[in-house]
Design an enzyme around this catalytic site. Structure first.
Site, mmCIF file in Angstrom:
data_model
loop_
_atom_site.group_PDB
_atom_site.id
_atom_site.type_symbol
_atom_site.label_atom_id
_atom_site.label_comp_id
_atom_site.label_asym_id
_atom_site.label_seq_id
_atom_site.Cartn_x
_atom_site.Cartn_y
_atom_site.Cartn_z
ATOM 1 N N ASN A 71 -0.345 -25.232 -4.553
ATOM 2 C CA ASN A 71 -0.917 -24.824 -6.621
ATOM 3 C C ASN A 71 -1.834 -25.567 -6.854
ATOM 4 O O ASN A 71 -2.040 -25.205 -7.544
ATOM 5 C CB ASN A 71 0.689 -25.334 -6.613
ATOM 6 N N ASP A 110 5.415 -25.616 3.257
ATOM 7 C CA ASP A 110 7.135 -25.457 2.505
ATOM 8 C C ASP A 110 7.132 -24.156 1.493
ATOM 9 O O ASP A 110 8.837 -24.514 1.271
ATOM 10 C CB ASP A 110 6.469 -26.660 0.848
ATOM 11 N N GLU A 152 13.616 -33.727 3.166
ATOM 12 C CA GLU A 152 13.079 -34.552 2.812
ATOM 13 C C GLU A 152 13.466 -34.617 1.556
ATOM 14 O O GLU A 152 13.204 -36.368 1.701
ATOM 15 C CB GLU A 152 11.869 -34.941 3.464
#
Length: 418
Positions: free
Chosen positions: A111, A141, A244
């Site tokens: 993005n 992701d 994480e």
């Protein structure tokens, strides 16, 4: 076809299939007799006028690029600011593009990269420079807005699910006299897509991973430790997968590496598995092992998803098609048309709807207790890891990956001083 050159660049953390996208871009442009330059180390290469002539790579080498992990031309974590704050950089980019007659710019990233491509398209319009900018989706992701999924995620998800299932068999075998708890750290700063993918490793409450920690849910240590103990009492052992980016109720990262922020302004993370393992050992007295796969998750081309590879190539081809049609400030996105059988297509979406936006896990994908995935999540995730796309192997038993020569294009401008 108008004359000119196409410039391609890779951005951010690379994936197991980003080079497959690159290969598709080069092949599609070659079919239209258009020269492709690549920026060395992403947008930095464009700023520094460090450009690569891909026309000097053979067709066989470009084909082999499709099964080679990493970033063949180099990538970088650099985010340009607004047009006003970073105007000198943007104007330098226009000067470099003009010097090399670049008419199409394809930026393969997430993005933040979509934002850079969008701003560059706006500046080109201001300068009346004929440039079509297309963002090309990539991220492990899976947090890009608009697109149903993102090339790179499916292979990382497959690696995660397979690794968790295999490790669980090891833990189960040793639990009687050794390790009782195993903690696996998955990438995912704000969105728990990879952690969720680990849930594909098992289908029942007693199968690993018994507990998944998502960044979309606040981390409650007391509740977590109590659940670990209950799983060990019931099953004999417990596998935990932690994203994480998990945070406590106050919004603090459970694992902050203490290394400040990266070029994108993100807190440097790492070590949540080690921290959780330490707390389980200290509070419950159980023997614990942990792992931080880190780059292994995104570089594991040896076990890439066939779906992911196909989609990575498809967005590359469509990006070229959109560029040559003059579809400025767009991105080819994946649209799911059916779950069973899995069907998808590529459509164009405006970069303005994607830049700087982040897609998190839907609430309906996380189990009500917050520690697992739902049937809806499984329906979404399973098609993305299906199929095997193994690279060819040599007689030495290792994959036959390719290294490009990456010959430099002669500079036309003075060196850039930032």
């Amino acid at each position: 076809m108008p004359s000119g050159t196409l410039l391609y660049a890779q951005s951010g953390g690379v994936t197991a299939v980003i080079n497959a996208t690159a290969a598709a871009v080069i092949q599609a442009a070659r079919a239209r007799k258009v020269r492709v330059l690549a920026a060395r180390n992403g947008i930095l290469g464009a700023l520094r006028e460090e450009l690569i002539d891909t026309s000097r790579e053979s067709a066989a080498t470009v084909r082999a690029l499709a099964h080679t992990p990493g970033g063949a031309f180099g990538s970088c974590r650099v985010k340009l600011k607004s047009l006003e704050a970073d105007r000198a950089r943007y104007e330098r980019l226009i000067a470099v593009l003009r010097a090399h007659e670049v008419r199409w710019f394809l930026y393969n990233g997430g993005n933040d990269s979509a934002d850079t491509a969008l701003k560059l398209s706006q500046l080109a319009a201001e300068f009346d420079y004929p440039l079509t900018c297309v963002g090309v989706p990539k991220t492990v992701d899976n947090d890009l807005a608009v697109t149903d999924c993102c090339p790179g995620f499916g292979s990382a998800a497959k690696y995660t699910a397979v690794s968790v299932r295999e490790a669980a068999l090891d833990v189960a075998a040793m639990a009687d006299t050794s390790t009782k708890v195993f903690v696996y750290e998955a990438m995912g700063r704000h969105a728990g897509w990879l952690a969720a993918a680990a849930g594909l490793a098992g289908k029942t409450a007693d199968e690993a991973p018994q507990l998944i920690l998502f960044p979309e849910r606040p981390y409650d240590e007391a509740d977590f430790l109590a659940r670990v103990q209950r799983v060990v009492d019931r099953v004999g052992w417990c596998v935990v997968v932690a994203s994480e980016g998990i945070r406590d109720a106050d919004g603090r990262f459970v694992a902050d590496a203490g290394a400040g922020k990266d070029a994108f302004g993100h807190t440097q993370l790492g070590g949540v598995a080690a921290r959780l393992a330490g707390r389980v050992h200290d509070a419950l007295g159980l023997k614990v092992h942990w792992t931080l796969p880190d780059y292994l998750q995104r570089s594991a081309r040896h076990i890439a998803s066939a779906t992911d590879l196909e989609q990575a190539q498809a967005v590359g081809r469509k990006a070229v098609e959109f560029a040559f049609k003059g579809m400025n400030a767009t991105m080819p996105v994946i649209v799911r048309t059916a779950d069973a059988p899995y069907r998808w297509k590529i459509e164009a979406a405006p970069l303005a709807r994607i830049a700087n936006r982040e897609k998190k896990m839907p609430a309906g994908f996380i189990r009500r207790d917050g520690y697992g995935i739902t049937a809806a999540a499984r329906r979404y995730l399973e098609p993305l890891i299906r199929g095997e796309a193994y690279p060819p192997y040599g007689r030495d038993g290792l994959p036959r990956y390719v290294s490009l020569r990456n010959p430099a294009v002669p500079r036309q401008l003075p060196a850039f001083t930032d």
